[in-house]
Design an enzyme around this catalytic site. Structure first.
Site, PDB file in Angstrom:
ATOM      1  N   GLY A 263     -77.327  35.885 -42.697  1.00 44.70           N
ATOM      2  CA  GLY A 263     -77.189  37.342 -42.675  1.00 44.70           C
ATOM      3  C   GLY A 263     -76.113  37.801 -43.633  1.00 44.70           C
ATOM      4  N   GLY A 264     -74.911  38.023 -43.107  1.00 46.06           N
ATOM      5  CA  GLY A 264     -73.809  38.595 -43.879  1.00 46.06           C
ATOM      6  C   GLY A 264     -73.583  37.949 -45.239  1.00 46.06           C
TER       7      GLY A 264
ATOM      8  N   ASN B 295     -81.446  37.022 -44.576  1.00 47.01           N
ATOM      9  CA  ASN B 295     -81.921  38.092 -43.697  1.00 47.01           C
ATOM     10  C   ASN B 295     -80.978  39.265 -43.920  1.00 47.01           C
ATOM     11  OD1 ASN B 295     -82.689  39.797 -41.659  1.00 47.01           O
ATOM     12  ND2 ASN B 295     -81.916  38.513 -39.983  1.00 47.01           N
ATOM     13  N   TRP B 296     -81.441  40.227 -44.682  1.00 50.73           N
ATOM     14  CA  TRP B 296     -80.549  41.352 -45.034  1.00 50.73           C
ATOM     15  C   TRP B 296     -80.388  42.358 -43.912  1.00 50.73           C
ATOM     16  CZ3 TRP B 296     -82.238  42.773 -50.754  1.00 50.73           C
ATOM     17  CH2 TRP B 296     -81.763  41.769 -51.615  1.00 50.73           C
ATOM     18  N   LYS B 297     -81.215  42.268 -42.885  1.00 52.61           N
ATOM     19  CA  LYS B 297     -81.168  43.246 -41.787  1.00 52.61           C
ATOM     20  C   LYS B 297     -81.279  44.664 -42.355  1.00 52.61           C
ATOM     21  CE  LYS B 297     -78.573  39.803 -39.302  1.00 52.61           C
ATOM     22  NZ  LYS B 297     -77.660  39.460 -38.236  1.00 52.61           N
TER      23      LYS B 297
ATOM     24  N   GLY C 173     -73.042  36.981 -36.851  1.00 54.70           N
ATOM     25  CA  GLY C 173     -72.162  38.060 -37.321  1.00 54.70           C
ATOM     26  C   GLY C 173     -70.764  38.012 -36.738  1.00 54.70           C
TER      27      GLY C 173
ATOM     28  N   GLU D 126     -81.748  40.172 -32.467  1.00 50.50           N
ATOM     29  CA  GLU D 126     -81.487  41.620 -32.489  1.00 50.50           C
ATOM     30  C   GLU D 126     -82.733  42.394 -32.080  1.00 50.50           C
ATOM     31  OE1 GLU D 126     -79.856  41.730 -36.442  1.00 50.50           O
ATOM     32  OE2 GLU D 126     -78.105  40.649 -35.724  1.00 50.50           O
TER      33      GLU D 126
ATOM     34  N   SER E 133     -73.435  33.007 -38.799  1.00 47.33           N
ATOM     35  CA  SER E 133     -72.191  32.885 -39.572  1.00 47.33           C
ATOM     36  C   SER E 133     -72.208  31.731 -40.570  1.00 47.33           C
ATOM     37  CB  SER E 133     -70.977  32.798 -38.642  1.00 47.33           C
ATOM     38  OG  SER E 133     -70.876  33.981 -37.865  1.00 47.33           O
TER      39      SER E 133
ATOM     40  N   GLU F 231     -80.709  30.242 -33.700  1.00 47.90           N
ATOM     41  CA  GLU F 231     -79.597  31.160 -33.942  1.00 47.90           C
ATOM     42  C   GLU F 231     -78.883  31.469 -32.627  1.00 47.90           C
ATOM     43  OE1 GLU F 231     -80.211  33.499 -37.838  1.00 47.90           O
ATOM     44  OE2 GLU F 231     -81.204  34.587 -36.242  1.00 47.90           O
TER      45      GLU F 231
HETATM   46  P1  PGA Z   1     -75.090  36.144 -39.837  1.00 50.70           P
HETATM   47  O1  PGA Z   1     -76.561  36.533 -39.323  1.00 50.70           O
HETATM   48  O2  PGA Z   1     -75.264  35.112 -40.925  1.00 50.70           O
HETATM   49  O3  PGA Z   1     -74.496  37.432 -40.355  1.00 50.70           O
HETATM   50  O4  PGA Z   1     -74.337  35.601 -38.676  1.00 50.70           O
HETATM   51  C1  PGA Z   1     -77.574  35.572 -39.203  1.00 50.70           C
HETATM   52  C2  PGA Z   1     -78.831  36.182 -38.637  1.00 50.70           C
HETATM   53  O5  PGA Z   1     -78.747  37.044 -37.749  1.00 50.70           O
HETATM   54  O6  PGA Z   1     -79.947  35.831 -39.055  1.00 50.70           O
END
Ligand code: PGA
Length: 249
Positions: A230-231, A9-11, A170, A97, A209, A164
């Protein structure tokens, strides 16, 4: 047998140029990955470039959001018809989010799932509690509400759930394997009440994370069937390591 499902998920990250650079590095690193579904959710503006570069590979595309109408006067929104046309197979719905910053409710999540399914998109439905809710002992109550209201009248096929915990997103603070397994097991119980037959086949991803260092342990939990990352999905090398996680025997 549930095939592992690893999604990026690149956001709101990566331009079109950066997307192309990522895929050039990433595709050879996961070419040989077998028995794993690999999905990437770039921002809308990179979907077209991503769709043409992944043609013929083992990678699928997801969008990060969708509107619940097929078209109309909804300035700034994107419909499921548009996503299907561009080559998306999946869409992430109800990410925390979106719930937090864009005030998405369980009812909106449900409507989005219904429309996405109508137009042939498979859905990755996100659920998860905040730190405050966890500390108040409300984790199960929140998860139950999100699952039951979000999935109301939704058939079970092509459904993927992502657990999640908001406090892990994050923050570098991953849920322990015990916490993840406990929540996933609880979600599976809720699913079995909704879908007595199919619940064993529904993949439940963990997100929050996830890194190359913790993926093996998370994937060893019996009810963790994949990850939403994400990250650590922004760098080809680190996301490839997550896709190529070490399976426990
Ligand atoms: P993260 O994000 O891996 O940066 O914690 C995960 C997500 O929000 O899908």
């Amino acid at each position: 047998m549930r095939t592992p499902f690893i999604s990026a998920n690149w956001k709101m990250n990566k331009t079109v140029d950066e997307t192309v650079t990522f895929f050039k590095e990433f595709i050879p690193l996961v070419n040989d990955a077998k028995d794993v579904d690999i999905v990437i959710a770039p921002p809308f503006t990179s979907l077209q470039a991503a769709a043409s570069i992944i043609k013929g590979t083992n990678i699928s595309l997801a969008a990060q959001n969708v509107h619940f109408q097929e078209k109309g006067a909804y300035t700034g929104e994107i419909s499921p018809v548009m996503l299907s046309e561009i080559g998306c197979s999946f869409v992430i719905i109800g990410h925390s989010e979106r719930r937090q910053y864009f005030f998405e409710t369980d009812e909106m999540v449900n409507k989005k799932i219904q429309t996405a399914r109508k137009y042939g998109l498979d859905v990755i439905v996100c659920v998860g509690e905040s730190l405050q809710e966890r500390e108040a002992g409300k984790t199960f109550e929140v998860l139950k509400r999100q699952v039951v209201s979000g999935l109301k009248d939704i058939p079970s096929d092509s459904l993927v759930i992502a657990y999640e915990p908001i406090w892990a997103i994050g923050t570098g603070k991953t849920a322990t394997t015990e916490q993840a397994q406990e929540a996933h097991n609880f979600i599976r119980d809720q699913l079995s009440a909704l879908y007595p037959e199919a619940s064993k086949e529904i993949r439940i991803l963990y997100g929050g994370s996830v890194t190359p260092d913790n993926i093996d342990a998370l994937m060893a939990c019996p009810d963790v069937d994949g990850a939403l990352v994400g990250g650590a999905s922004l760098k080809a090398e680190s996301f490839a390591k997550i896709v190529n996680f070490k399976r426990s025997l």
